[in-house]
Design an enzyme around this catalytic site. Structure first.
Site, PDB file in Angstrom:
ATOM      1  N   ALA A 254      -1.265   3.267  -4.892  1.00 32.20           N
ATOM      2  CA  ALA A 254      -1.208   4.495  -5.686  1.00 32.20           C
ATOM      3  C   ALA A 254      -0.729   5.636  -4.806  1.00 32.20           C
ATOM      4  CB  ALA A 254      -2.594   4.801  -6.244  1.00 32.20           C
ATOM      5  N   CYS A 262      17.081   2.300  -7.755  1.00 28.53           N
ATOM      6  CA  CYS A 262      16.942   1.160  -8.682  1.00 28.53           C
ATOM      7  C   CYS A 262      15.892   1.352  -9.764  1.00 28.53           C
ATOM      8  CB  CYS A 262      16.637  -0.109  -7.888  1.00 28.53           C
ATOM      9  SG  CYS A 262      18.034  -0.628  -6.901  1.00 28.53           S
ATOM     10  N   LYS A 325      11.495   6.009   0.308  1.00 24.84           N
ATOM     11  CA  LYS A 325      10.451   5.140   0.860  1.00 24.84           C
ATOM     12  C   LYS A 325      10.734   4.993   2.350  1.00 24.84           C
ATOM     13  CE  LYS A 325      12.533   0.583   0.328  1.00 24.84           C
ATOM     14  NZ  LYS A 325      12.389  -0.758  -0.220  1.00 24.84           N
TER      15      LYS A 325
HETATM   16  C1  UDX Z   1      13.477  -2.352  -5.790  1.00 22.05           C
HETATM   17  C2  UDX Z   1      12.971  -3.796  -5.998  1.00 22.05           C
HETATM   18  O1  UDX Z   1      11.816  -4.029  -5.195  1.00 22.05           O
HETATM   19  C3  UDX Z   1      14.068  -4.780  -5.657  1.00 22.05           C
HETATM   20  O2  UDX Z   1      13.634  -6.110  -5.909  1.00 22.05           O
HETATM   21  C4  UDX Z   1      15.291  -4.460  -6.493  1.00 22.05           C
HETATM   22  O3  UDX Z   1      16.341  -5.334  -6.182  1.00 22.05           O
HETATM   23  C5  UDX Z   1      15.711  -3.020  -6.278  1.00 22.05           C
HETATM   24  O4  UDX Z   1      14.631  -2.140  -6.544  1.00 22.05           O
HETATM   25  P1  UDX Z   1      13.777  -0.755  -3.662  1.00 22.05           P
HETATM   26  O5  UDX Z   1      14.332   0.272  -4.606  1.00 22.05           O
HETATM   27  O6  UDX Z   1      14.475  -0.990  -2.370  1.00 22.05           O
HETATM   28  O7  UDX Z   1      13.718  -2.187  -4.388  1.00 22.05           O
HETATM   29  O8  UDX Z   1      12.300  -0.311  -3.329  1.00 22.05           O
HETATM   30  P2  UDX Z   1      10.818  -0.887  -3.460  1.00 22.05           P
HETATM   31  O9  UDX Z   1      10.368  -1.364  -2.148  1.00 22.05           O
HETATM   32  O10 UDX Z   1      10.690  -1.799  -4.607  1.00 22.05           O
HETATM   33  O11 UDX Z   1      10.031   0.474  -3.774  1.00 22.05           O
HETATM   34  C6  UDX Z   1      10.381   1.251  -4.913  1.00 22.05           C
HETATM   35  C7  UDX Z   1       9.588   2.510  -4.978  1.00 22.05           C
HETATM   36  O12 UDX Z   1       8.252   2.223  -5.358  1.00 22.05           O
HETATM   37  C8  UDX Z   1       9.493   3.310  -3.679  1.00 22.05           C
HETATM   38  O13 UDX Z   1       9.684   4.679  -3.981  1.00 22.05           O
HETATM   39  C9  UDX Z   1       8.081   3.038  -3.190  1.00 22.05           C
HETATM   40  O14 UDX Z   1       7.591   4.110  -2.427  1.00 22.05           O
HETATM   41  C10 UDX Z   1       7.330   2.896  -4.501  1.00 22.05           C
HETATM   42  N1  UDX Z   1       6.118   2.075  -4.419  1.00 22.05           N
HETATM   43  C11 UDX Z   1       6.200   0.757  -4.079  1.00 22.05           C
HETATM   44  C12 UDX Z   1       4.890   2.632  -4.722  1.00 22.05           C
HETATM   45  O15 UDX Z   1       4.801   3.826  -5.060  1.00 22.05           O
HETATM   46  N2  UDX Z   1       3.763   1.852  -4.665  1.00 22.05           N
HETATM   47  C13 UDX Z   1       3.806   0.540  -4.332  1.00 22.05           C
HETATM   48  O16 UDX Z   1       2.758  -0.103  -4.303  1.00 22.05           O
HETATM   49  C14 UDX Z   1       5.069  -0.019  -4.010  1.00 22.05           C
END
Ligand code: UDX
Length: 435
Positions: A254, A262, A325
Site C-alpha cells: 500500500a 503501462c 518506481k
Molecule cells: C507493469 C507489469 O508489472 C508488467 O508485467 C507489464 O508488462 C508492464 O506493466 P511496470 O510498469 O514496469 O510493469 O511496473 P510494476 O513493477 O508492475 O509497478 C507498477 C506500479 O505499481 C509502480 O508505480 C509501483 O510503484 C506500483 N506498485 C507495485 C505499488 O504501488 N504497490 C505494489 O505492491 C506493487
C-alpha cells in the site's frame, strides 16, 4: 536467424539486445535517429540495469545493429513489432497508429518465408485486423505479449514465467509457432509454460494481467483508506492476508499507488475497448480501481499539509523520488511527480531529487526545482516526502537526516521506513494507511 525489431523503446531495445544474446542476427529499427545512435553506441536512452552490457556484447559479436532505414530488415525471417501504444489525447482508448505504421512499413519486406510477431499491448481485435492487412504477402502473424517490468526488463525477457503465442488457425499458425520456437529455442524448456491461443485471447492475456495487478494494488490502497478511518495498520493487514497463498503478498504494498507507462493507460484502454465491444459493465470496476489510485495522490498531499499545520505556503518541501518506481528513470504518470506538482500549486517550494530520473523529470516538469545529491536536497527542508522507494532513501539514517532539515516531518508515501526509528529520532512520521 535474422530477426528485425521494429520500435526500440523500453520493450524493443531490450528485446533486440536479448534476442542477439540468444545468438540471433538482430536489426533494430526506430524512427528516432538520436535513439538509434545511442543504442549503436551501447548507451541505452533510458535506465535499465544490465541493458548496456547486453547491447555492447551484441555489437562486439556483430550480431546487433540499429538503424532508421526500414529496408535494413530485408532478409529477416521474423519481425517483432515493439512500438508504443500510448493513451490517445483526450480519450481513454489506446493509440495504435504506431503499430499500424510499423506493419505498413514492413509490408514490402514480407513473404511466405517470414512472420510478423506483435509484442505491443493492443486493444483486442487488433491482431485479427493486422493479419488481414498482411495476408496478401503470404507472411503469418502471431501475437506474443510481453510481461516485462521496467528495472527487471532484461531478466524478464530472457527468463519469462510463461510464453503466450496467439496464432491464426491452421498452417499459418503452425508455421508461426515453428518460427517462434526457433527464435526462443534457448529459452524453451520443460519448466517454461508455452500457451498457444487465438489472437483475441493472447491480446486479452496482457490487458487482463495488468488489470489484475492494478486491482491488487488498488484493493490494498482501498484497505489503506479503511485503516486510516479506523486506526488500523495496512502494512500488517497486507502481511497477514498475504500469508494466505491464494492471495499472496506480492503487489500488496500500500502507498501512493501505481503509475508508469503501462498500468494506468492499459486499464483505461481496456475500459474503452470493452465499451466498443458492448461489454463495458464487465470492467466497470476498473474505473473505481483508477479512482482509488488517483485518490492516494490527493490524500498524501492532505497528510503533508496537515503535518505542516494547514498550509504549504512558503514551506520548503523535499520530495525523495521522481521516477514512477525505483530502478527506473521513467517518469510517465509518476505518482511522485504528480504529488510534487500538487504541492507546488498550493504554494510549497518543492525540491525533487532522484538517483536516475532528474533529467526526464526536469524535461517534463521544468517548473519544479531539482537537486541531484540527496543531502543537498534535504538541506533546510520543512518537510520530507518519500514518494519513490529507492534503496538509498529506505536506508536514510533518521538522526543524520535530522541534522540536515529545518523541520522533522517525514511523510512515508511507500510504507518502507520504520515509524519507531524515525519517531525515536524526534521526527513526526506520517504514512498512508498507518496510524
Ligand atoms: C507493469 C507489469 O508489472 C508488467 O508485467 C507489464 O508488462 C508492464 O506493466 P511496470 O510498469 O514496469 O510493469 O511496473 P510494476 O513493477 O508492475 O509497478 C507498477 C506500479 O505499481 C509502480 O508505480 C509501483 O510503484 C506500483 N506498485 C507495485 C505499488 O504501488 N504497490 C505494489 O505492491 C506493487
Amino acid at each position: 536467424m535474422k530477426i528485425s525489431v521494429i520500435g526500440c523503446g523500453y520493450l524493443g531495445a531490450v528485446h533486440a539486445a536479448a534476442m542477439a544474446s540468444l545468438g540471433h542476427d538482430v536489426i533494430g529499427i526506430d524512427v528516432d535517429e538520436v535513439k538509434v545512435d545511442a543504442l549503436t553506441a551501447g548507451l541505452p536512452p533510458f535506465f535499465e540495469p544490465g541493458l548496456s552490457e547486453l547491447l555492447l556484447a551484441g555489437q562486439d559479436r556483430g550480431s546487433l545493429k540499429f538503424a532508421t532505414d526500414i529496408s535494413q530488415v530485408a532478409g529477416a525471417k521474423v519481425h517483432f513489432i515493439c512500438v508504443g501504444t500510448p493513451q490517445k489525447a483526450g480519450e481513454f482508448a489506446a493509440d495504435v497508429t504506431y503499430v499500424d505504421a510499423a506493419v505498413e512499413s514492413l509490408r514490402p519486406h514480407l513473404d511466405t518465408d517470414s512472420i510478423v510477431v506483435g509484442k505491443s499491448t493492443v486493444p483486442v481485435g487488433t491482431a485479427e485486423r493486422l493479419a488481414g492487412a498482411i495476408s496478401e504477402s503470404g507472411a503469418s502473424l502471431m501475437w506474443n505479449p510481453e510481461f516485462l517490468r521496467e528495472g527487471h526488463a532484461v531478466d524478464d525477457t530472457l527468463h519469462p514465467n510463461r510464453l503466450v503465442y496467439g496464432v491464426a488457425d491452421g498452417e499459418p499458425g503452425k508455421r508461426a509457432t515453428r518460427y517462434l520456437d526457433e527464435v526462443y529455442a534457448e529459452m524453451l524448456s520443460d519448466s517454461l509454460p508455452r500457451l498457444i491461443t487465438d489472437f483475441a485471447t493472447a491480446e486479452l492475456v496482457k490487458t487482463a494481467a495488468n488489470s489484475f495487478l492494478a486491482t491488487k494494488i488498488s484493493f490494498i490502497n482501498a484497505m489503506s483508506e479503511l485503516c486510516e478511518a479506523s486506526g488500523a495498520d495496512v502494512t500488517q493487514l497486507a502481511d497477514a492476508i498475504g500469508m494466505d497463498d491464494r492471495i499472496g503478498r506480492k503487489f500488496l504494498n500500500a502507498g501512493l499507488g501505481f503509475g508508469g507507462g503501462c498500468l494506468p493507460k492499459d486499464i483505461r484502454a481496456f475500459m474503452a475497448r470493452a465499451g466498443e465491444l458492448g461489454a463495458d459493465q464487465a470492467v466497470a470496476f476498473l474505473r473505481e480501481i483508477d479512482s482509488i489510485n488517483m485518490r492516494r495522490r490527493v490524500r498524501i498531499v492532505d497528510i503533508a499539509r496537515d503535518a505542516l499545520h494547514g498550509s504549504f505556503i512558503g514551506k520548503r518541501i523535499t520530495v525523495l523520488g521522481a521516477a514512477f518506481k525505483p530502478d527506473s528513470d521513467d517518469v510517465r504518470d509518476s505518482p511522485a511527480l504528480a504529488v510534487a506538482r500538487l504541492i507546488a500549486t498550493q504554494g510549497g517550494v518543492v525540491t525533487v531529487t532522484d538517483p536516475q530520473a532528474i533529467d526526464n523529470a526536469s524535461k517534463s516538469f521544468p517548473e519544479l526545482n531539482y537537486v541531484i545529491n540527496t543531502s543537498d536536497a534535504l538541506l533546510n527542508a520543512d518537510a520530507v516526502l518519500l514518494l519513490t522507494e529507492w534503496r538509498e532513501y529506505q536506508d536514510l539514517d533518521p538522526k543524520q537526516t535530522a541534522s540536515l532539515v529545518a523541520g522533522r516531518i517525514l511523510i512515508d508515501g511507500r510504507n518502507v521506513l520504520s515509524p519507531e526509528l524515525w519517531r525515536k529520532a524526534g521526527w513526526t512520521y506520517r504514512a498512508l494507511g498507518r496510524p
